[in-house]
Write a protein that holds these residues in place. Structure first.
Motif, PDB file in Angstrom:
ATOM      1  N   GLU A 194       0.825  -1.208   0.000  1.00 39.47           N
ATOM      2  CA  GLU A 194       0.000   0.000   0.000  1.00 39.47           C
ATOM      3  C   GLU A 194       0.859   1.258   0.000  1.00 39.47           C
ATOM      4  N   GLN A 195       1.972   1.252   0.749  1.00 41.38           N
ATOM      5  CA  GLN A 195       2.814   2.446   0.821  1.00 41.38           C
ATOM      6  C   GLN A 195       3.551   2.700  -0.494  1.00 41.38           C
ATOM      7  N   GLU A 196       4.185   1.665  -1.038  1.00 41.73           N
ATOM      8  CA  GLU A 196       4.897   1.823  -2.307  1.00 41.73           C
ATOM      9  C   GLU A 196       3.906   2.042  -3.438  1.00 41.73           C
ATOM     10  N   GLY A 197       2.770   1.329  -3.380  1.00 50.18           N
ATOM     11  CA  GLY A 197       1.745   1.517  -4.402  1.00 50.18           C
ATOM     12  C   GLY A 197       1.205   2.934  -4.408  1.00 50.18           C
ATOM     13  N   THR A 198       1.007   3.509  -3.230  1.00 53.52           N
ATOM     14  CA  THR A 198       0.511   4.887  -3.143  1.00 53.52           C
ATOM     15  C   THR A 198       1.532   5.871  -3.684  1.00 53.52           C
ATOM     16  N   ARG A 199       2.804   5.614  -3.395  1.00 52.39           N
ATOM     17  CA  ARG A 199       3.851   6.496  -3.932  1.00 52.39           C
ATOM     18  C   ARG A 199       3.818   6.471  -5.455  1.00 52.39           C
ATOM     19  N   GLN A 200       3.694   5.283  -6.036  1.00 51.80           N
ATOM     20  CA  GLN A 200       3.647   5.175  -7.490  1.00 51.80           C
ATOM     21  C   GLN A 200       2.343   5.730  -8.056  1.00 51.80           C
ATOM     22  N   TRP A 201       1.267   5.585  -7.321  1.00 48.57           N
ATOM     23  CA  TRP A 201      -0.031   6.114  -7.756  1.00 48.57           C
ATOM     24  C   TRP A 201       0.003   7.631  -7.821  1.00 48.57           C
ATOM     25  N   ARG A 202       0.644   8.266  -6.843  1.00 46.17           N
ATOM     26  CA  ARG A 202       0.784   9.727  -6.873  1.00 46.17           C
ATOM     27  C   ARG A 202       1.640  10.153  -8.068  1.00 46.17           C
ATOM     28  N   ALA A 203       2.736   9.448  -8.310  1.00 48.09           N
ATOM     29  CA  ALA A 203       3.602   9.791  -9.446  1.00 48.09           C
ATOM     30  C   ALA A 203       2.856   9.604 -10.761  1.00 48.09           C
ATOM     31  N   HIS A 204       2.066   8.560 -10.860  1.00 46.52           N
ATOM     32  CA  HIS A 204       1.284   8.285 -12.068  1.00 46.52           C
ATOM     33  C   HIS A 204       0.326   9.422 -12.388  1.00 46.52           C
ATOM     34  N   ARG A 205      -0.217  10.039 -11.366  1.00 40.04           N
ATOM     35  CA  ARG A 205      -1.164  11.143 -11.554  1.00 40.04           C
ATOM     36  C   ARG A 205      -0.486  12.499 -11.638  1.00 40.04           C
ATOM     37  N   GLY A 206       0.850  12.507 -11.607  1.00 40.88           N
ATOM     38  CA  GLY A 206       1.578  13.757 -11.724  1.00 40.88           C
ATOM     39  C   GLY A 206       1.566  14.590 -10.463  1.00 40.88           C
ATOM     40  N   LEU A 207       1.313  13.960  -9.309  1.00 41.15           N
ATOM     41  CA  LEU A 207       1.289  14.682  -8.044  1.00 41.15           C
ATOM     42  C   LEU A 207       2.684  14.701  -7.436  1.00 41.15           C
ATOM     43  N   ALA A 208       2.964  15.736  -6.691  1.00 34.79           N
ATOM     44  CA  ALA A 208       4.249  15.827  -6.006  1.00 34.79           C
ATOM     45  C   ALA A 208       4.341  14.724  -4.955  1.00 34.79           C
ATOM     46  N   PRO A 209       5.538  14.229  -4.682  1.00 33.19           N
ATOM     47  CA  PRO A 209       5.677  13.215  -3.631  1.00 33.19           C
ATOM     48  C   PRO A 209       5.156  13.734  -2.300  1.00 33.19           C
ATOM     49  N   ASP A 210       4.576  12.854  -1.536  1.00 29.37           N
ATOM     50  CA  ASP A 210       4.140  13.220  -0.191  1.00 29.37           C
ATOM     51  C   ASP A 210       5.359  13.686   0.604  1.00 29.37           C
ATOM     52  N   ASN A 211       5.210  14.792   1.348  1.00 31.68           N
ATOM     53  CA  ASN A 211       6.364  15.297   2.091  1.00 31.68           C
ATOM     54  C   ASN A 211       6.763  14.393   3.248  1.00 31.68           C
ATOM     55  N   GLY A 212       5.930  13.406   3.526  1.00 31.36           N
ATOM     56  CA  GLY A 212       6.301  12.402   4.516  1.00 31.36           C
ATOM     57  C   GLY A 212       6.018  12.778   5.952  1.00 31.36           C
ATOM     58  N   ASN A 213       5.463  13.976   6.204  1.00 31.69           N
ATOM     59  CA  ASN A 213       5.244  14.395   7.587  1.00 31.69           C
ATOM     60  C   ASN A 213       4.273  13.477   8.319  1.00 31.69           C
ATOM     61  N   ARG A 214       3.157  13.156   7.686  1.00 32.45           N
ATOM     62  CA  ARG A 214       2.164  12.319   8.336  1.00 32.45           C
ATOM     63  C   ARG A 214       2.716  10.913   8.591  1.00 32.45           C
ATOM     64  N   LEU A 215       3.419  10.374   7.591  1.00 34.52           N
ATOM     65  CA  LEU A 215       3.998   9.041   7.755  1.00 34.52           C
ATOM     66  C   LEU A 215       5.086   9.051   8.828  1.00 34.52           C
ATOM     67  N   ARG A 216       5.861  10.121   8.866  1.00 35.25           N
ATOM     68  CA  ARG A 216       6.923  10.222   9.872  1.00 35.25           C
ATOM     69  C   ARG A 216       6.315  10.311  11.269  1.00 35.25           C
TER      70      ARG A 216
END
Length: 359
Positions: free
Chosen positions: A213-235
């Motif tokens: 889910e985490q890697e898939g979400t990262r790739q899903w955001r890239a697929h849609r042209g969205l900036a990478p999550d800044n990681g604050n919530r995950l951190r």
């Protein structure tokens, strides 16, 4: 559309004919007809509530927000199979309005001075650290019984679960309130369980699905042209979980000591107060006062409440290392995960520890 409906009717018919016989095979001296009966009726009602997402989206009389949400989910579902190589079936291409905030409520229980869960074993899913109920009232009843037996108990509402491909799992109304991206992560997570599942190893299964889910979400955001999550919530999530894991470790050390009951009880309470104090310091010193975990931390705490932590992400770093080792190729990664899953438990955990140390 007709073909899909025919398939669903066939599955329902098979469920109706075969499940009573299957139920008899499940029953033994440690289980009850009532418990399995509610599982059967709950799953049956869920199957009956399914309808194709395409039909909901195309219906102008349905809520516009629902249709928009499902349209986004449909794109994420297609991405899951095409790019993440997750199962390409009817799961999560259907929708079911269940009319409640959670599909099931899981009851966790541990002894007062132990973090060993009360486990329950099922022929398909294997042994798990909880019992699931389709009714919140039934879950509360089970929790009350366990408390009478002196157990620490916790109830957790669950938004979604996987039948591991036995049925076409729908997107549930309980999955919709988190937003489009969270819904996508749930779809990736639950489909991962269909892709690889090892009986009797919750830590392995949940950590694997969480990595997907985490890697898939990262790739899903890239697929849609969205900036990478800044990681604050995950951190922040990782830091919060680490506080709880540290508390678990201290409690395990405490419970191994030969202390009188009242002293053990007092020391246990002190550990939970330390957890709250450590959380407050972290929140105020590093999170700028973000209170997203306040409701959880200031509710009553016990062993069962912290039991799920570590089950869902203990081996995520190991799977991350394995993904890199396999050249970030999903098919090669799944093949390697399946090989790990076939190892004896002791060897599997040793391999995961070795992988985690390289990440």
């Amino acid at each position: 559309m007709i073909r899909q409906r025919s398939r669903h009717r066939l599955l329902d018919r098979v469920f109706r004919i075969l499940f009573p016989a299957f139920l008899l095979l499940l029953l033994n001296g440690c289980t009850s007809v009532g418990y399995y009966g509610q599982l059967a009726s709950g799953q049956w009602r869920l199957l009956q509530a399914r309808e194709p997402i395409d039909r909901v989206i195309a219906d102008p009389t349905r809520d516009s927000g629902l249709r928009t949400h499902l349209a986004q989910a449909r794109e994420a579902r297609a991405f899951a199979s095409k790019h993440l190589h997750l199962p390409d079936n009817q799961s999560y291409r259907l929708y079911a309005d269940i009319g409640r905030p959670f599909v099931v409520w899981n009851v966790f229980a541990t002894p007062e001075f132990s973090l060993a869960p009360l486990t329950h074993c099922f022929p398909i899913a294997g042994c798990v650290a909880y019992r699931g109920y389709y009714s919140q009232g039934a879950a509360r009843g089970e929790a009350a019984l366990q408390r009478l037996r002196g157990m620490d108990v916790s109830i957790a509402g669950i938004e979604a679960y996987s039948t591991l491909g036995w049925f076409d799992d729908p997107i549930l109304s309980s999955m919709l309130h988190w937003g489009d991206e969270r819904l996508a992560t749930l779809i990736f997570h639950e489909l991962a369980h269909q892709r690889v599942y090892v009986k009797d190893d919750t830590e392995f299964n949940e950590s694997f699905a969480t990595f997907v889910e985490q890697e898939g979400t990262r790739q899903w955001r890239a697929h849609r042209g969205l900036a990478p999550d800044n990681g604050n919530r995950l951190r922040q999530r990782d830091q919060f979980i680490q506080l709880i894991l540290d508390t678990r470790q201290r409690l395990e050390t405490l419970y191994a000591q030969p202390l009188p009951t009242e002293q053990m009880r007092q020391r246990k309470a002190e550990e939970f107060e330390r957890l709250r104090a450590d959380y407050a310091h972290l929140r105020d010193s590093q999170w700028a006062g973000d209170k997203r975990y306040d409701a959880w931390i200031y509710a009553p705490l016990n062993n069962a409440r912290i039991l799920p932590f570590g089950l869902y992400d203990q081996w995520v770093p190991a799977f991350g290392a394995l993904f890199k080792r396999e050249g970030e190729d999903w098919l090669a990664f799944y093949s390697a995960v399946e090989k790990l899953g076939r190892l004896p438990t002791v060897e599997r955990k040793a391999a995961l520890k070795a992988l985690a140390s390289t990440n």
